[in-house]
Design a protein around this motif. Structure first.
Motif, PDB file in Angstrom:
ATOM      1  N   GLU A 223       0.829  -1.207   0.000  1.00 35.35           N
ATOM      2  CA  GLU A 223       0.000   0.000   0.000  1.00 35.35           C
ATOM      3  C   GLU A 223       0.868   1.264   0.000  1.00 35.35           C
ATOM      4  O   GLU A 223       0.551   2.249  -0.663  1.00 35.35           O
ATOM      5  CB  GLU A 223      -0.929   0.004   1.215  1.00 35.35           C
ATOM      6  CG  GLU A 223      -1.938  -1.133   1.251  1.00 35.35           C
ATOM      7  CD  GLU A 223      -2.898  -1.088   0.077  1.00 35.35           C
ATOM      8  OE1 GLU A 223      -3.217   0.029  -0.377  1.00 35.35           O
ATOM      9  OE2 GLU A 223      -3.310  -2.163  -0.392  1.00 35.35           O
ATOM     10  N   HIS A 227       1.028   4.046  -3.124  1.00 38.59           N
ATOM     11  CA  HIS A 227       0.852   5.489  -2.903  1.00 38.59           C
ATOM     12  C   HIS A 227       2.028   6.268  -3.503  1.00 38.59           C
ATOM     13  O   HIS A 227       1.829   7.314  -4.135  1.00 38.59           O
ATOM     14  CB  HIS A 227       0.747   5.778  -1.408  1.00 38.59           C
ATOM     15  CG  HIS A 227       0.248   7.155  -1.099  1.00 38.59           C
ATOM     16  ND1 HIS A 227      -1.089   7.470  -1.038  1.00 38.59           N
ATOM     17  CD2 HIS A 227       0.922   8.314  -0.858  1.00 38.59           C
ATOM     18  CE1 HIS A 227      -1.223   8.759  -0.765  1.00 38.59           C
ATOM     19  NE2 HIS A 227      -0.010   9.290  -0.644  1.00 38.59           N
ATOM     20  N   SER A 230       1.711   6.355  -7.306  1.00 38.08           N
ATOM     21  CA  SER A 230       0.640   7.224  -7.821  1.00 38.08           C
ATOM     22  C   SER A 230       0.873   8.699  -7.529  1.00 38.08           C
ATOM     23  O   SER A 230       0.386   9.561  -8.256  1.00 38.08           O
ATOM     24  CB  SER A 230      -0.709   6.798  -7.236  1.00 38.08           C
ATOM     25  OG  SER A 230      -0.707   6.934  -5.831  1.00 38.08           O
ATOM     26  N   THR A 231       1.631   9.010  -6.466  1.00 40.86           N
ATOM     27  CA  THR A 231       1.808  10.417  -6.080  1.00 40.86           C
ATOM     28  C   THR A 231       3.252  10.905  -6.137  1.00 40.86           C
ATOM     29  O   THR A 231       3.501  12.111  -6.212  1.00 40.86           O
ATOM     30  CB  THR A 231       1.297  10.659  -4.646  1.00 40.86           C
ATOM     31  OG1 THR A 231       2.136   9.963  -3.721  1.00 40.86           O
ATOM     32  CG2 THR A 231      -0.146  10.181  -4.500  1.00 40.86           C
ATOM     33  N   GLN A 233       5.157  10.849  -3.682  1.00 42.93           N
ATOM     34  CA  GLN A 233       5.405  11.462  -2.383  1.00 42.93           C
ATOM     35  C   GLN A 233       6.486  10.711  -1.609  1.00 42.93           C
ATOM     36  O   GLN A 233       6.625   9.492  -1.715  1.00 42.93           O
ATOM     37  CB  GLN A 233       4.113  11.484  -1.570  1.00 42.93           C
ATOM     38  CG  GLN A 233       4.128  12.374  -0.342  1.00 42.93           C
ATOM     39  CD  GLN A 233       2.750  12.490   0.287  1.00 42.93           C
ATOM     40  OE1 GLN A 233       1.770  11.953  -0.235  1.00 42.93           O
ATOM     41  NE2 GLN A 233       2.675  13.178   1.412  1.00 42.93           N
ATOM     42  N   LEU A 238       4.264  10.680   4.687  1.00 42.68           N
ATOM     43  CA  LEU A 238       2.919  10.110   4.690  1.00 42.68           C
ATOM     44  C   LEU A 238       2.385  10.021   6.105  1.00 42.68           C
ATOM     45  O   LEU A 238       3.142   9.862   7.071  1.00 42.68           O
ATOM     46  CB  LEU A 238       2.938   8.713   4.060  1.00 42.68           C
ATOM     47  CG  LEU A 238       3.429   8.639   2.608  1.00 42.68           C
ATOM     48  CD1 LEU A 238       3.476   7.191   2.147  1.00 42.68           C
ATOM     49  CD2 LEU A 238       2.522   9.473   1.703  1.00 42.68           C
ATOM     50  N   ASP A 242      -3.594   9.312   4.865  1.00 45.80           N
ATOM     51  CA  ASP A 242      -3.346   8.899   3.481  1.00 45.80           C
ATOM     52  C   ASP A 242      -3.758   7.442   3.227  1.00 45.80           C
ATOM     53  O   ASP A 242      -3.832   7.008   2.092  1.00 45.80           O
ATOM     54  CB  ASP A 242      -1.849   9.042   3.141  1.00 45.80           C
ATOM     55  CG  ASP A 242      -1.388  10.485   3.157  1.00 45.80           C
ATOM     56  OD1 ASP A 242      -2.025  11.295   2.460  1.00 45.80           O
ATOM     57  OD2 ASP A 242      -0.423  10.794   3.874  1.00 45.80           O
ATOM     58  N   PHE A 243      -4.023   6.711   4.316  1.00 48.80           N
ATOM     59  CA  PHE A 243      -4.322   5.287   4.163  1.00 48.80           C
ATOM     60  C   PHE A 243      -5.580   4.876   4.913  1.00 48.80           C
ATOM     61  O   PHE A 243      -5.656   3.785   5.451  1.00 48.80           O
ATOM     62  CB  PHE A 243      -3.129   4.457   4.661  1.00 48.80           C
ATOM     63  CG  PHE A 243      -1.884   4.708   3.891  1.00 48.80           C
ATOM     64  CD1 PHE A 243      -1.665   4.081   2.677  1.00 48.80           C
ATOM     65  CD2 PHE A 243      -0.943   5.603   4.362  1.00 48.80           C
ATOM     66  CE1 PHE A 243      -0.511   4.326   1.950  1.00 48.80           C
ATOM     67  CE2 PHE A 243       0.224   5.855   3.642  1.00 48.80           C
ATOM     68  CZ  PHE A 243       0.433   5.222   2.430  1.00 48.80           C
ATOM     69  N   ALA A 246      -6.975   1.338   4.473  1.00 45.21           N
ATOM     70  CA  ALA A 246      -5.974   0.469   3.858  1.00 45.21           C
ATOM     71  C   ALA A 246      -5.757  -0.781   4.707  1.00 45.21           C
ATOM     72  O   ALA A 246      -5.993  -0.775   5.916  1.00 45.21           O
ATOM     73  CB  ALA A 246      -4.651   1.212   3.680  1.00 45.21           C
TER      74      ALA A 246
END
Length: 249
Positions: A223, A227, A230-231, A233, A238, A242-243, A246
């Motif tokens: 997970e 992230h 996709s970002t 970051q 984090l 953000d999760f 999850a």
């Protein structure tokens, strides 16, 4: 139909079942195929379903042919007894490959469950062991509105079907786990590459950034990697928000 013809028919039917089960690409599809095969193969069966019990959790109904099936599973959970619920003293039911309830109104092993099942319109039940492992057990259940719906021969037939089904389920689960592992590896590799490029770190250092975030946030490594992919970051930035929802390790 004579004994020889009956044996030939069963042999052909189980060969077709085995092919159908092993042809399913996922665990969930195998479970659904099992229930449909059972409902159409077993004499006297009106409804069929697979019931799973995971340690410390209520019964699950991952596949069934009619909404009555999960209602019966819920009755077992709520009463704390039934052929799919372990008995704290003897594990009665789960230890038996096949359990028959010929008449719910006369059932004495699980009286509270039988009363609820009868109220739901179920008069007889056949439960076959599908899988029994340390953390999860599963049974294939057949239900009927009439008492005495399942005879000895039906019980034997369903026990054979459950054996085929258990092998197909094991194979599908192994394939699904392998596919998930490959997918996880790929996304973790992508995230590691992104971090190496953006933060000018080594592969080991980038992987360490992902692991530290996973441990700090108690979120699966995959997970975290998703992230990052996709970002872009930094994992160190984090937070729990953000999760939300999850999967946890």
């Amino acid at each position: 139909m004579g004994d020889a013809e009956s044996a030939l028919w069963l042999s052909e039917a189980f060969a077709a079942m085995a092919e159908a089960l092993h042809g399913q690409p996922s665990r969930d599809q195998v479970l659904q195929e099992i229930t449909e095969l059972a409902a159409t193969t077993a004499d006297g069966a009106q409804y069929a379903g697979v019931t799973l019990l995971r340690r410390g959790k209520p019964l699950e109904s991952p596949a069934y042919t009619h909404p009555l099936v999960p209602a019966v599973d819920l009755a077992q959970t709520e009463t704390g007894e039934g052929p799919c619920i372990p008995n704290p003293d003897s594990d009665r039911g789960l230890a038996e490959p096949v359990v028959r309830i010929e008449d719910m109104s006369a059932e004495r092993r699980w009286p509270r469950f039988a009363c609820e099942a009868a109220r739901l319109g179920v008069a007889s039940m056949l439960s076959c062991r599908l899988v029994e492992e340390r953390d999860v057990s599963g049974r294939l259940n057949l239900l009927a509105a009439e008492p005495g719906a399942f005879g000895v021969e039906t019980a034997k037939t369903m026990a054979v079907l459950a054996t085929h089904a258990a092998m197909a389920l094991s194979a599908a689960t192994a394939i699904e786990n392998l596919s998930n592992a490959v997918a996880s590896r790929q996304v973790i590799g992508e995230a590691t590459g992104i971090l190496m490029e953006r933060h000018r770190v080594t592969s080991r250092e980038a992987f360490g950034m992902l692991v530290r975030a996973s441990q700090s946030l108690n979120v699966k490594l995959r997970e975290i990697a998703l992230h990052v992919v996709s970002t872009g970051q930094n994992p160190a930035e984090l937070g729990p928000a953000d999760f939300a929802g999850a999967a946890r390790p």
